[in-house]
Enzyme design. Structure first.
Site, PDB file in Angstrom:
ATOM      1  N   GLU A  46       0.836  -1.197   0.000  1.00  0.00           N
ATOM      2  CA  GLU A  46       0.000   0.000   0.000  1.00  0.00           C
ATOM      3  C   GLU A  46       0.876   1.254   0.000  1.00  0.00           C
ATOM      4  OE1 GLU A  46      -2.688   2.615   3.064  1.00  0.00           O
ATOM      5  OE2 GLU A  46      -1.967   0.646   3.667  1.00  0.00           O
ATOM      6  N   ASP A  50       0.637   3.810  -3.125  1.00  0.00           N
ATOM      7  CA  ASP A  50       0.212   5.196  -2.932  1.00  0.00           C
ATOM      8  C   ASP A  50       1.091   6.134  -3.748  1.00  0.00           C
ATOM      9  OD1 ASP A  50      -1.180   7.418  -1.508  1.00  0.00           O
ATOM     10  OD2 ASP A  50       0.771   7.695  -0.578  1.00  0.00           O
ATOM     11  N   ASP A 119      -7.236   0.936   0.785  1.00  0.00           N
ATOM     12  CA  ASP A 119      -5.883   0.404   0.991  1.00  0.00           C
ATOM     13  C   ASP A 119      -5.568  -0.708  -0.002  1.00  0.00           C
ATOM     14  OD1 ASP A 119      -5.606   2.128   3.128  1.00  0.00           O
ATOM     15  OD2 ASP A 119      -5.894   0.588   4.670  1.00  0.00           O
ATOM     16  N   GLU A 122      -4.645   0.550  -3.487  1.00  0.00           N
ATOM     17  CA  GLU A 122      -3.268   1.029  -3.563  1.00  0.00           C
ATOM     18  C   GLU A 122      -2.282  -0.129  -3.507  1.00  0.00           C
ATOM     19  OE1 GLU A 122      -3.785   5.465  -1.602  1.00  0.00           O
ATOM     20  OE2 GLU A 122      -3.171   3.806  -0.314  1.00  0.00           O
TER      21      GLU A 122
END
Length: 229
Positions: A46, A50, A119, A122
């Site tokens: 994650e 991101d 989450d 990502e």
């Protein structure tokens, strides 16, 4: 394959990437509550995803809106990479049945929690980056987030920004956010916050992070007072 068991190949097709390393997809779908060691959950992917998402979306909107100023591009970026949008993408991919959760989190409805879905989105993007490189990851991001970029009426400002600008326009002090409560286990906390603006009743918001709760509180204030966001 057992009847009713989620098909990873079908998920890969919806994401738009066939994984050479299937363990990466498995890792991206593993919540910390289902992992005996925190590094074995999706959290590291994650973190990577991101950053990959931000760069891919920035490239996409830079090309798509040549007349926009830096500030306008920044608002478009913020609207597209926020957790709420990522959760929408994860829902479109149909990740829910594939998420690996601990028993308690599963019983608490974790497969439908917006924070977890965001989450996971990502984490999958991070996994695609590791499996197929930057071009593969950007292709997945463009396919998933491109239509949302063009959605008519998609708010380019988050609720906190809209509320702050509203207060500034009326020469009011900036909104203040106050933590009311925190509950739940460490892996699935719940926060309740109040947003306060002098002269108005406080508005409450809840979320799985302080940031999400602040956004919810700001959105509640906006809805109650009829603020044009």
């Amino acid at each position: 394959m057992a009847r009713g068991k989620p098909d990873p190949a079908a998920l890969e097709a919806r994401v738009g990437h066939s994984f050479r390393d299937k363990d990466l997809l498995h890792w991206a779908l593993t919540h910390v509550s289902a992992s005996s060691h925190r590094p074995d959950s999706y959290e590291r992917l994650e973190f990577l995803g991101d950053r990959v998402l931000g760069l891919a979306v920035a490239h996409m909107i830079y090309e798509s809106f040549p007349g926009d100023s830096e500030g306008e591009l920044s608002r478009r970026l913020a609207a597209l990479v926020r957790k709420e949008t990522c959760a929408e993408v994860a829902e479109h991919w149909g990740v829910g049945p594939h998420i690996r959760l601990g028993e308690g989190e599963a019983q608490a409805g974790g497969r439908k929690k917006r924070a977890i879905l965001g989450d996971i989105c990502e984490a999958i993007i991070g996994a695609v980056f590791l499996d197929g490189g930057a071009e593969a990851a950007e292709r997945v991001v463009r396919e998933a987030f491109g239509p949302k970029m063009m959605e008519a009426g998609r708010n380019l400002r988050d609720a906190k920004t809209a509320l702050q600008e509203w207060a500034q326009a009326r020469r009011l002090a900036p909104p203040r956010y106050r933590l009311v409560s925190r509950s739940g286990p460490d892996h699935a906390p719940a926060f309740e916050l109040a947003v306060e603006i002098e002269g108005f009743a406080a508005a409450m918001g809840a979320g799985s992070s302080k940031r999400a709760a602040e956004q919810a509180a700001a959105a509640a204030f906006i809805a109650r007072e009829g603020v044009e966001a």
